[in-house]
Scaffold this motif. Structure first.
Motif, mmCIF file in Angstrom:
data_model
loop_
_atom_site.group_PDB
_atom_site.id
_atom_site.type_symbol
_atom_site.label_atom_id
_atom_site.label_comp_id
_atom_site.label_asym_id
_atom_site.label_seq_id
_atom_site.Cartn_x
_atom_site.Cartn_y
_atom_site.Cartn_z
ATOM 1 N N TRP A 36 0.823 -1.286 0.098
ATOM 2 C CA TRP A 36 -0.048 0.180 -0.007
ATOM 3 C C TRP A 36 1.012 1.157 0.067
ATOM 4 C CZ3 TRP A 36 -5.172 -0.448 -0.635
ATOM 5 C CH2 TRP A 36 -5.719 -1.692 -0.154
ATOM 6 N N TYR A 37 0.424 2.209 -0.895
ATOM 7 C CA TYR A 37 1.132 3.410 -1.021
ATOM 8 C C TYR A 37 -0.257 4.643 -0.823
ATOM 9 C CZ TYR A 37 5.594 1.586 -2.675
ATOM 10 O OH TYR A 37 6.694 0.912 -2.732
ATOM 11 N N ARG A 38 0.390 5.692 -0.397
ATOM 12 C CA ARG A 38 -0.858 6.884 -0.274
ATOM 13 C C ARG A 38 -0.319 8.160 -0.789
ATOM 14 N NH1 ARG A 38 -0.979 7.393 6.338
ATOM 15 N NH2 ARG A 38 0.988 8.434 6.636
ATOM 16 N N GLN A 39 -1.156 8.725 -1.090
ATOM 17 C CA GLN A 39 -0.905 10.202 -1.936
ATOM 18 C C GLN A 39 -1.843 11.405 -1.530
ATOM 19 O OE1 GLN A 39 -0.812 9.983 -6.141
ATOM 20 N NE2 GLN A 39 0.717 11.929 -6.266
ATOM 21 N N ALA A 40 -1.324 12.129 -0.491
ATOM 22 C CA ALA A 40 -2.228 13.178 -0.129
ATOM 23 C C ALA A 40 -2.240 14.356 -1.269
ATOM 24 C CB ALA A 40 -1.620 13.943 1.104
ATOM 25 N N PRO A 41 -3.212 15.142 -1.193
ATOM 26 C CA PRO A 41 -3.398 16.412 -2.146
ATOM 27 C C PRO A 41 -1.986 17.108 -2.288
ATOM 28 C CG PRO A 41 -5.389 16.109 -1.178
ATOM 29 C CD PRO A 41 -4.373 15.317 -0.466
ATOM 30 N N GLY A 42 -1.723 17.091 -3.511
ATOM 31 C CA GLY A 42 -0.477 18.025 -3.653
ATOM 32 C C GLY A 42 0.972 17.568 -3.147
ATOM 33 N N LYS A 43 0.899 16.393 -2.806
ATOM 34 C CA LYS A 43 2.212 15.603 -2.196
ATOM 35 C C LYS A 43 2.404 14.141 -3.230
ATOM 36 C CE LYS A 43 1.860 17.233 2.343
ATOM 37 N NZ LYS A 43 1.829 16.884 4.044
ATOM 38 N N GLN A 44 3.626 13.886 -3.076
ATOM 39 C CA GLN A 44 3.972 12.565 -3.465
ATOM 40 C C GLN A 44 3.291 11.422 -3.097
ATOM 41 O OE1 GLN A 44 8.424 12.725 -2.985
ATOM 42 N NE2 GLN A 44 8.670 13.309 -5.033
ATOM 43 N N GLU A 88 -3.901 13.386 9.430
ATOM 44 C CA GLU A 88 -2.750 13.410 8.606
ATOM 45 C C GLU A 88 -2.561 12.079 7.551
ATOM 46 O OE1 GLU A 88 -2.367 14.271 11.774
ATOM 47 O OE2 GLU A 88 -0.541 13.489 12.755
ATOM 48 N N ASP A 89 -3.292 11.251 8.180
ATOM 49 C CA ASP A 89 -3.555 9.968 7.249
ATOM 50 C C ASP A 89 -4.400 9.981 6.204
ATOM 51 O OD1 ASP A 89 -3.487 8.070 10.316
ATOM 52 O OD2 ASP A 89 -1.718 8.325 8.967
ATOM 53 N N THR A 90 -4.962 11.187 5.936
ATOM 54 C CA THR A 90 -5.780 11.438 4.871
ATOM 55 C C THR A 90 -5.108 11.284 3.669
ATOM 56 O OG1 THR A 90 -7.456 12.685 6.340
ATOM 57 C CG2 THR A 90 -7.675 13.206 3.907
ATOM 58 N N ALA A 91 -5.895 10.492 2.700
ATOM 59 C CA ALA A 91 -5.082 10.497 1.200
ATOM 60 C C ALA A 91 -5.745 9.517 0.331
ATOM 61 C CB ALA A 91 -3.633 9.996 1.635
ATOM 62 N N VAL A 92 -5.249 9.396 -0.736
ATOM 63 C CA VAL A 92 -5.846 8.300 -1.486
ATOM 64 C C VAL A 92 -5.028 7.144 -1.418
ATOM 65 C CG1 VAL A 92 -6.422 7.314 -3.985
ATOM 66 C CG2 VAL A 92 -6.883 9.814 -3.370
ATOM 67 N N TYR A 93 -5.314 6.050 -1.103
ATOM 68 C CA TYR A 93 -4.595 4.879 -0.797
ATOM 69 C C TYR A 93 -4.606 3.650 -1.935
ATOM 70 C CZ TYR A 93 -4.076 5.980 4.175
ATOM 71 O OH TYR A 93 -3.605 6.734 5.086
ATOM 72 N N TYR A 94 -3.309 3.566 -2.457
ATOM 73 C CA TYR A 94 -3.263 2.688 -3.598
ATOM 74 C C TYR A 94 -2.553 1.348 -3.519
ATOM 75 C CZ TYR A 94 -3.863 7.144 -6.101
ATOM 76 O OH TYR A 94 -4.243 8.223 -6.739
ATOM 77 N N CYS A 95 -3.201 0.167 -3.939
ATOM 78 C CA CYS A 95 -2.530 -0.946 -3.720
ATOM 79 C C CYS A 95 -1.478 -1.219 -4.618
ATOM 80 C CB CYS A 95 -3.945 -1.981 -3.740
ATOM 81 S SG CYS A 95 -3.300 -3.711 -3.822
ATOM 82 N N ASN A 96 -0.436 -2.097 -4.574
ATOM 83 C CA ASN A 96 0.335 -2.388 -5.913
ATOM 84 C C ASN A 96 0.786 -3.788 -5.608
ATOM 85 O OD1 ASN A 96 2.562 -2.467 -4.346
ATOM 86 N ND2 ASN A 96 3.522 -0.910 -5.407
ATOM 87 N N ALA A 97 1.295 -4.345 -6.690
ATOM 88 C CA ALA A 97 1.603 -5.765 -6.915
ATOM 89 C C ALA A 97 2.789 -5.861 -7.700
ATOM 90 C CB ALA A 97 0.142 -6.493 -7.115
ATOM 91 N N LEU A 98 3.784 -6.815 -7.310
ATOM 92 C CA LEU A 98 4.940 -7.115 -8.131
ATOM 93 C C LEU A 98 4.999 -8.520 -8.431
ATOM 94 C CD1 LEU A 98 7.688 -6.229 -9.347
ATOM 95 C CD2 LEU A 98 8.557 -6.421 -7.013
ATOM 96 N N ASN A 99 5.256 -8.854 -9.818
ATOM 97 C CA ASN A 99 5.385 -10.224 -10.047
ATOM 98 C C ASN A 99 6.003 -10.199 -11.522
ATOM 99 O OD1 ASN A 99 3.760 -9.643 -12.337
ATOM 100 N ND2 ASN A 99 2.253 -11.039 -11.946
ATOM 101 N N GLY A 100 6.477 -11.378 -11.920
ATOM 102 C CA GLY A 100 7.418 -11.299 -12.980
ATOM 103 C C GLY A 100 7.199 -10.514 -14.282
ATOM 104 N N GLU A 101 5.837 -10.061 -14.330
ATOM 105 C CA GLU A 101 5.418 -9.481 -15.329
ATOM 106 C C GLU A 101 5.596 -8.111 -15.248
ATOM 107 O OE1 GLU A 101 1.608 -11.775 -17.386
ATOM 108 O OE2 GLU A 101 1.506 -11.217 -15.122
#
Length: 115
Positions: A36-44, A88-101
């Motif tokens: 999980w990653y997150r991105q707040a408005p105007g931030k990385q 300060e935890d307010t953000a859009v939370y993104y899931c990611n997945a890493l595999n051989g592709e």
């Protein structure tokens, strides 16, 4: 191609809890790592937590001790239990997945913590 579907975001008061889920589908390759990653408005977009298929876990310092990541490898699903939430935890939370592709991202789910 991996598809990731997130759920569980919403609005919660400070000190409350939410549980995010992310289900991966569309691949026969083993998924090495989900997270999980997150991105707040105007931030990385920043790391929240990741977990490998072998169980190795990495947390951002800002959430360590409050958030817990877990996985169901058989179902290619990752969860994020978020406790003691802060504004300060307010953000859009993104899931990611890493595999051989490659590395894949979900569409994001909004988490809003009111003070």
């Amino acid at each position: 191609q991996v598809q990731l579907v997130e759920s569980g975001g919403g609005l919660v008061q400070s000190g409350g809890s939410l549980r995010l889920s992310c289900a991966a589908s569309g691949t026969s390759f083993r998924i090495f790592r989900m997270g999980w990653y997150r991105q707040a408005p105007g931030k990385q977009r920043l790391l929240v937590a990741t977990m490998t298929s072998g169980g190795s876990i990495n947390y951002a310092d800002s959430v360590n001790g409050r958030f817990t990541i877990s996985r169901d490898n058989a179902k290619n699903t990752v969860f994020l239990q978020m406790n003691s939430l802060k504004p300060e935890d307010t953000a859009v939370y993104y899931c990611n997945a890493l595999n051989g592709e490659g590395l894949y991202w979900g569409q994001g789910t909004q988490v809003t913590v009111s003070s």
